[in-house]
Structures are given as C-alpha cells and as structure tokens.
Design a protein around this motif. Structure first.
Motif, PDB file in Angstrom:
ATOM      1  N   GLY A  32       0.866  -0.932  -0.508  1.00 44.55           N
ATOM      2  CA  GLY A  32      -0.002  -0.317  -0.016  1.00 44.55           C
ATOM      3  C   GLY A  32       1.035   1.322  -0.268  1.00 44.55           C
ATOM      4  N   LEU A  33       0.489   2.599  -0.381  1.00 42.14           N
ATOM      5  CA  LEU A  33       1.140   3.673  -0.656  1.00 42.14           C
ATOM      6  C   LEU A  33       0.139   4.712  -0.279  1.00 42.14           C
ATOM      7  CD1 LEU A  33       3.638   5.012  -1.689  1.00 42.14           C
ATOM      8  CD2 LEU A  33       2.163   5.510  -3.417  1.00 42.14           C
ATOM      9  N   LEU A  34       0.537   5.465   0.901  1.00 42.39           N
ATOM     10  CA  LEU A  34      -0.072   6.566   1.491  1.00 42.39           C
ATOM     11  C   LEU A  34       0.952   7.825   1.015  1.00 42.39           C
ATOM     12  CD1 LEU A  34      -3.039   7.815   3.342  1.00 42.39           C
ATOM     13  CD2 LEU A  34      -1.070   8.512   4.249  1.00 42.39           C
ATOM     14  N   ALA A  35       0.443   9.016   0.146  1.00 39.93           N
ATOM     15  CA  ALA A  35       1.421  10.105   0.164  1.00 39.93           C
ATOM     16  C   ALA A  35       0.956  11.304   0.651  1.00 39.93           C
ATOM     17  CB  ALA A  35       1.960   9.840  -1.365  1.00 39.93           C
ATOM     18  N   TRP A  36       1.385  11.994   1.731  1.00 37.12           N
ATOM     19  CA  TRP A  36       0.479  13.739   1.333  1.00 37.12           C
ATOM     20  C   TRP A  36       1.882  13.760   2.095  1.00 37.12           C
ATOM     21  CZ3 TRP A  36      -3.268  13.579   5.894  1.00 37.12           C
ATOM     22  CH2 TRP A  36      -4.197  15.037   6.395  1.00 37.12           C
ATOM     23  N   PRO A  37       2.285  15.092   0.597  1.00 35.75           N
ATOM     24  CA  PRO A  37       3.475  15.557   0.833  1.00 35.75           C
ATOM     25  C   PRO A  37       3.316  16.788   1.676  1.00 35.75           C
ATOM     26  CG  PRO A  37       2.747  14.560  -1.313  1.00 35.75           C
ATOM     27  CD  PRO A  37       1.967  14.432  -0.458  1.00 35.75           C
ATOM     28  N   ALA A  38       2.039  17.247   1.687  1.00 33.23           N
ATOM     29  CA  ALA A  38       1.666  18.562   2.430  1.00 33.23           C
ATOM     30  C   ALA A  38       2.351  18.678   3.998  1.00 33.23           C
ATOM     31  CB  ALA A  38       0.672  19.562   2.542  1.00 33.23           C
ATOM     32  N   ARG A  39       1.619  17.415   4.535  1.00 36.03           N
ATOM     33  CA  ARG A  39       1.796  16.835   6.326  1.00 36.03           C
ATOM     34  C   ARG A  39       3.146  15.765   6.328  1.00 36.03           C
ATOM     35  NH1 ARG A  39      -3.229  15.388  10.147  1.00 36.03           N
ATOM     36  NH2 ARG A  39      -2.439  14.951  11.885  1.00 36.03           N
ATOM     37  N   PHE A  40       3.183  14.946   5.685  1.00 34.92           N
ATOM     38  CA  PHE A  40       4.479  13.942   5.943  1.00 34.92           C
ATOM     39  C   PHE A  40       5.535  13.979   4.387  1.00 34.92           C
ATOM     40  CE2 PHE A  40       0.460  12.260   7.677  1.00 34.92           C
ATOM     41  CZ  PHE A  40       0.949  12.139   9.224  1.00 34.92           C
ATOM     42  N   PRO A  41       6.434  15.015   4.788  1.00 32.85           N
ATOM     43  CA  PRO A  41       7.471  15.272   3.790  1.00 32.85           C
ATOM     44  C   PRO A  41       8.543  14.490   3.562  1.00 32.85           C
ATOM     45  CG  PRO A  41       7.628  16.702   5.064  1.00 32.85           C
ATOM     46  CD  PRO A  41       6.688  16.081   5.632  1.00 32.85           C
ATOM     47  N   LYS A  42       8.499  13.311   4.466  1.00 37.88           N
ATOM     48  CA  LYS A  42      10.150  12.421   4.278  1.00 37.88           C
ATOM     49  C   LYS A  42       8.767  11.068   4.210  1.00 37.88           C
ATOM     50  CE  LYS A  42      13.103  15.027   6.816  1.00 37.88           C
ATOM     51  NZ  LYS A  42      14.051  14.846   8.498  1.00 37.88           N
ATOM     52  N   PRO A  43       9.338  10.115   3.500  1.00 40.44           N
ATOM     53  CA  PRO A  43       8.823   8.970   3.245  1.00 40.44           C
ATOM     54  C   PRO A  43       9.229   7.590   4.258  1.00 40.44           C
ATOM     55  CG  PRO A  43      10.539   9.197   1.749  1.00 40.44           C
ATOM     56  CD  PRO A  43      10.395  10.695   2.660  1.00 40.44           C
ATOM     57  N   LEU A  81       1.054   6.288  13.145  1.00 42.61           N
ATOM     58  CA  LEU A  81       2.486   5.658  12.543  1.00 42.61           C
ATOM     59  C   LEU A  81       3.086   6.048  11.322  1.00 42.61           C
ATOM     60  CD1 LEU A  81       3.593   2.833  11.321  1.00 42.61           C
ATOM     61  CD2 LEU A  81       2.103   2.988   9.867  1.00 42.61           C
ATOM     62  N   LEU A  82       2.386   7.365  10.233  1.00 40.43           N
ATOM     63  CA  LEU A  82       2.956   8.194   9.702  1.00 40.43           C
ATOM     64  C   LEU A  82       4.059   9.029  10.027  1.00 40.43           C
ATOM     65  CD1 LEU A  82       0.133   8.615   7.347  1.00 40.43           C
ATOM     66  CD2 LEU A  82       2.314   6.830   7.450  1.00 40.43           C
ATOM     67  N   ALA A  83       3.204   9.895  11.482  1.00 40.75           N
ATOM     68  CA  ALA A  83       4.443  10.769  12.197  1.00 40.75           C
ATOM     69  C   ALA A  83       5.456  10.305  12.849  1.00 40.75           C
ATOM     70  CB  ALA A  83       3.272  11.317  13.248  1.00 40.75           C
ATOM     71  N   GLY A  84       5.528   8.811  13.379  1.00 40.24           N
ATOM     72  CA  GLY A  84       6.723   8.139  13.812  1.00 40.24           C
ATOM     73  C   GLY A  84       6.088   7.743  15.336  1.00 40.24           C
ATOM     74  N   GLY A  85       5.238   8.019  15.827  1.00 37.55           N
ATOM     75  CA  GLY A  85       4.800   7.794  17.137  1.00 37.55           C
ATOM     76  C   GLY A  85       4.292   6.421  17.441  1.00 37.55           C
ATOM     77  N   LYS A  86       3.938   5.080  16.280  1.00 35.83           N
ATOM     78  CA  LYS A  86       2.937   4.122  16.549  1.00 35.83           C
ATOM     79  C   LYS A  86       4.396   3.338  16.405  1.00 35.83           C
ATOM     80  CE  LYS A  86      -1.306   2.531  15.993  1.00 35.83           C
ATOM     81  NZ  LYS A  86      -2.973   2.824  15.511  1.00 35.83           N
ATOM     82  N   ALA A  87       3.906   2.234  17.155  1.00 37.33           N
ATOM     83  CA  ALA A  87       5.393   0.813  16.472  1.00 37.33           C
ATOM     84  C   ALA A  87       3.649  -0.346  16.517  1.00 37.33           C
ATOM     85  CB  ALA A  87       6.228   1.122  17.762  1.00 37.33           C
ATOM     86  N   ASP A  88       3.471  -0.077  16.181  1.00 35.92           N
ATOM     87  CA  ASP A  88       1.882  -0.926  16.252  1.00 35.92           C
ATOM     88  C   ASP A  88       0.318  -0.523  16.153  1.00 35.92           C
ATOM     89  OD1 ASP A  88       0.393  -0.817  18.826  1.00 35.92           O
ATOM     90  OD2 ASP A  88       2.096  -2.348  19.840  1.00 35.92           O
TER      91      ASP A  88
END
Length: 137
Positions: A32-43, A81-88
């Motif tokens: 799957g792929l989610l792209a939202w450059p305005a909110r999550f600029p880094k992959p 998860l996308l913000a880097g704060g969730k591992a499960d």
C-alpha cells in the motif's frame, strides 16, 4: 492526499501466491502507499500490518472528525504511525475468507453458511491465527 491499495484477489484453486509462501500469506503481503507531502514530507516505510479497514478511521482523523456514531470501527487511525509515534496497531487485524458453495452461481449468498464455510484469520504483529472452516483441520 493520494492513497493506493491493491486488491490481492480471492483465494481460489486457480489463484497463485506470488510470494511463494503458500495461500496463508495471500492478502497479508499486499503493498500500500499513502502520499501526503504537505503533512508528511519525508517517506515512512513500515512493516506494520494495515488494511482497507484503516482507510475510514485514518480519513476521519485527517479531517479532524469523530466517527459518526458509537459503532466500533474495525480499523485504526494510521496517522500516528506516519508521524513516527506508533509502532503497532493496538489491536489485531481480522479477515474472513468465505469459500462456500455458490461462488459461481447467481445469488451465492442465499446458499452461504458463514460458519461451516468461513476461514477466519487474525494478524497481530508477527503472529497469525488461522481458523479453518468448520469440519476442516
């Protein structure tokens, strides 16, 4: 926001598992792929198991909305998860795979026995529980 998920197709005698790991891996290995450059600029790359059921709660959270009523949601909000704060996920991801009679006949659900002909699958991190249809081992 661009969200791409694929449909891995059904599990039938004619289907093949491209991973080579057997039928029990079909559906869990779909990309799957989610792209939202305005909110999550880094992959962000993750092995977290997610599914189509996560689209609705994630979209609600992205819009700042609460669920429309008190019914429980099967999916989870993936924004942490996308913000880097969730591992499960916080809860397992479940699937029902129905393979009963009538699949190729008109009105297949009229003949459906969702107890005897349904396989249940729960995925929780690296663990997977597969419950075969009633009467199979």
């Amino acid at each position: 926001v661009f969200w791409f998920t694929s449909n891995n197709g059904g599990i039938t005698p004619e289907s093949m598992d491209p991973s080579g790991k057997g039928k029990q891996s079909v559906g869990v290995l779909t990309q799957g792929l989610l792209a939202w450059p305005a909110r999550f600029p880094k992959p962000v790359r993750t092995d977290l198991v997610a599914g189509h059921v996560d689209v609705f709660p994630t979209t609600l959270a992205a819009c700042g909305l609460a669920p429309p009523d008190a019914r429980p949601l099967d999916g989870v909000d993936l924004l942490p998860l996308l913000a880097g704060g969730k591992a499960d996920r916080g809860k397992p991801l479940g699937f029902l795979l129905w393979g009963g009679p009538g699949l190729k006949e008109p009105g297949p659900f009229e003949k459906a026995d969702f107890v005897a002909d349904t396989q249940g699958v729960w995925v929780d991190g690296p663990l997977k529980l597969v419950v075969p249809p009633k009467g199979e081992t």
